[in-house]
Design an enzyme around this catalytic site. Structure first.
Site, mmCIF file in Angstrom:
data_model
loop_
_atom_site.group_PDB
_atom_site.id
_atom_site.type_symbol
_atom_site.label_atom_id
_atom_site.label_comp_id
_atom_site.label_asym_id
_atom_site.label_seq_id
_atom_site.Cartn_x
_atom_site.Cartn_y
_atom_site.Cartn_z
ATOM 1 N N GLY A 12 4.194 -9.040 -1.995
ATOM 2 C CA GLY A 12 4.847 -9.415 -0.746
ATOM 3 C C GLY A 12 5.475 -8.226 -0.059
ATOM 4 O O GLY A 12 5.222 -7.083 -0.427
ATOM 5 N N ASN A 13 6.288 -8.488 0.944
ATOM 6 C CA ASN A 13 6.971 -7.413 1.664
ATOM 7 C C ASN A 13 8.368 -7.874 2.088
ATOM 8 O O ASN A 13 8.734 -9.022 1.881
ATOM 9 C CB ASN A 13 6.133 -6.954 2.863
ATOM 10 C CG ASN A 13 5.950 -8.064 3.875
ATOM 11 O OD1 ASN A 13 6.882 -8.459 4.558
ATOM 12 N ND2 ASN A 13 4.740 -8.605 3.956
ATOM 13 N N ARG A 14 9.119 -6.973 2.699
ATOM 14 C CA ARG A 14 10.544 -7.214 2.948
ATOM 15 C C ARG A 14 10.850 -7.871 4.286
ATOM 16 O O ARG A 14 12.005 -7.900 4.704
ATOM 17 C CB ARG A 14 11.309 -5.891 2.886
ATOM 18 C CG ARG A 14 11.289 -5.239 1.530
ATOM 19 C CD ARG A 14 12.185 -4.003 1.534
ATOM 20 N NE ARG A 14 12.011 -3.210 0.338
ATOM 21 C CZ ARG A 14 12.567 -3.493 -0.829
ATOM 22 N NH1 ARG A 14 13.337 -4.555 -0.947
ATOM 23 N NH2 ARG A 14 12.340 -2.721 -1.883
ATOM 24 N N SER A 15 9.870 -8.369 4.996
ATOM 25 C CA SER A 15 10.158 -8.955 6.314
ATOM 26 C C SER A 15 10.966 -10.252 6.168
ATOM 27 O O SER A 15 10.595 -11.146 5.420
ATOM 28 C CB SER A 15 8.865 -9.232 7.068
ATOM 29 O OG SER A 15 9.171 -9.802 8.321
#
Ligand code: CTP
Ligand code: CA
Length: 227
Positions: A33-36
């Site tokens: 995943g990512n930090r958005s």
């Protein structure tokens, strides 16, 4: 109107906003995943509702309350986000891709949880996800305005210009990331690059202010085209 002072300059328009960050499953319990956080996409949806638009918000893993007045389509992976965005884009006057879409996904999904073994683990093989913004740029309806976001750590403007051209977008909102800038913060600063060569600087401020600046630029471009 939700906000008394806001002009209904998106009345009669359908806009699609993607928000959040996609998750690419490795097994039933794990993902890449990512930090958005989804804050900027939510601000875009809220401000578009306030300006009179019909709003479809495609929300990838966003832990925020649904914005009032928007139709929210929850999604998980880039593949799901692509299907929801392309579906909604079929009737949209504008599409704003604020979501952080994973560039890659694991090549194989394991139906059962990957177990710890005595040997060192196998490397994870990745495959490319489709570029949704580029697809939108290629398949746009006449008059449809396409907006991308780009977070860059270096050579922010040259990288942004190249990206805008590559994806055939009308507008690209470029911000510098790293050192706690942008992610999960309520404020943001950006430069909005236009395919017409324009460059609009938006000073550090609430994500709502950046959202309104984006809609101003979208409205100007829609205004040049018949509804
Ligand atoms: N985007 C997309 N589909 C992808 C990757 C990105 O639609 N598979 C969209 C994002 O929503 C964003 C824009 O493209 O609006 C720019 O994303 P970014 O990650 O900055 O661009 P990439 O082309 O993926 O380039 P890179 O990550 O290598 O900088
Ligand atoms: Ca990317």
């Amino acid at each position: 109107l939700a906000r008394g002072a806001t002009a209904p300059d998106l009345a009669g328009r359908h806009v699609v906003v993607s928000a959040g960050g996609t998750r690419e499953a490795l097994d039933p319990v794990r993902f890449l995943g990512n930090r958005s956080s989804g804050l900027q996409g939510h601000a875009l949806a809220r401000t578009a509702v306030a300006r009179g638009a019909r709003v479809t918000l495609v929300a990838a893993n966003v832990a925020l309350p649904d914005p009032a007045g928007a139709e929210v389509v929850p999604v998980g992976s880039a593949t799901e986000l692509r299907a929801a965005v392309l579906d909604a884009a079929a009737t949209a006057d504008a599409v704003v891709m604020a979501a952080a879409v994973a560039d890659f996904r694991p090549a194989d999904y394991r139906e059962s949880k990957i177990k710890k073994v005595d040997a060192e683990p196998e490397p994870i093989r990745l495959v490319k996800n489709p570029d949704i913004l580029a697809e939108l740029g290629e398949t746009r309806r006449p008059g449809q305005v396409i907006v991308g976001f780009a977070a860059e750590t270096h050579d922010v403007l040259p990288n942004g210009r190249a990206k805008l051209a590559r994806k055939r977008s009308d507008l690209l909102v470029v911000n510098q990331v790293g050192d706690g800038l942008a992610f999960g913060r309520p404020d943001n600063a950006a430069v909005v690059l236009g395919a017409d060569g324009s460059e609009t600087e938006v000073p550090r401020g609430a994500k709502e202010a950046l959202a309104d600046a984006v809609w101003d630029l979208v409205v100007a471009r829609l205004g040049r085209r018949p509804p």
